[in-house]
Write a protein that holds these residues in place. Sequence first.
Motif, PDB file in Angstrom:
ATOM      1  N   SER A 153      -0.395  -8.651   1.328  1.00  0.00           N
ATOM      2  CA  SER A 153      -1.271  -9.838   0.801  1.00  0.00           C
ATOM      3  C   SER A 153      -0.351 -11.206   1.557  1.00  0.00           C
ATOM      4  O   SER A 153       0.527 -11.242   1.506  1.00  0.00           O
ATOM      5  N   ARG A 189      -0.456  -0.017   4.688  1.00  0.00           N
ATOM      6  CA  ARG A 189      -0.438  -1.092   3.359  1.00  0.00           C
ATOM      7  C   ARG A 189      -0.933  -2.299   3.668  1.00  0.00           C
ATOM      8  O   ARG A 189      -0.663  -2.812   4.763  1.00  0.00           O
ATOM      9  N   ARG A 190      -1.757  -2.936   2.944  1.00  0.00           N
ATOM     10  CA  ARG A 190      -2.343  -4.214   3.136  1.00  0.00           C
ATOM     11  C   ARG A 190      -1.292  -5.041   2.598  1.00  0.00           C
ATOM     12  O   ARG A 190      -0.900  -5.055   1.289  1.00  0.00           O
TER      13      ARG A 190
END
Length: 144
Positions: free
Chosen positions: A141, A138-139
């Motif tokens: 932010s 998962r990126r």
Amino acid sequence: MKIRRAARPVPVRVRPPAPTKSGAFEFRFGYHDDMISVGKSASTTRSGPRPIRNEDIVMRILALAVLAVAMVGKTATAQAQTYDPAYPVCLQIYQGMVDYYFECRYTSIPQCQASASGRAAQCVVNPYYAKPVPRKKRRTSKSH
């Protein structure tokens, strides 16, 4: 109240017998051209198509139902999937000359070979093994 008269009797005409190709004689009675064959092929026939009656439809449905039940009863049951897709190695165990089954619950060939030792069995690679799908990272932010 009116009194009805009885219906008149239908006159019957008898035609002389005529030989057919099969050698039988046909007798025709009445106005409806009903034919009765006597001789080599002694069966009752009609000179044209007769209307389909409700009894004919019911008999055809029953005959098809009996045929369908017989066909379903003769079919073989489907076998379940032989290989478990959760494990990469299976043990093939022989019970006779041509009778065998699979146990797919091994994670490695050495583990399977330890279980097969001393038995009429062999280890095979599972062709339906579902390799685990790697999870995507998962990126997160980053707030600036």
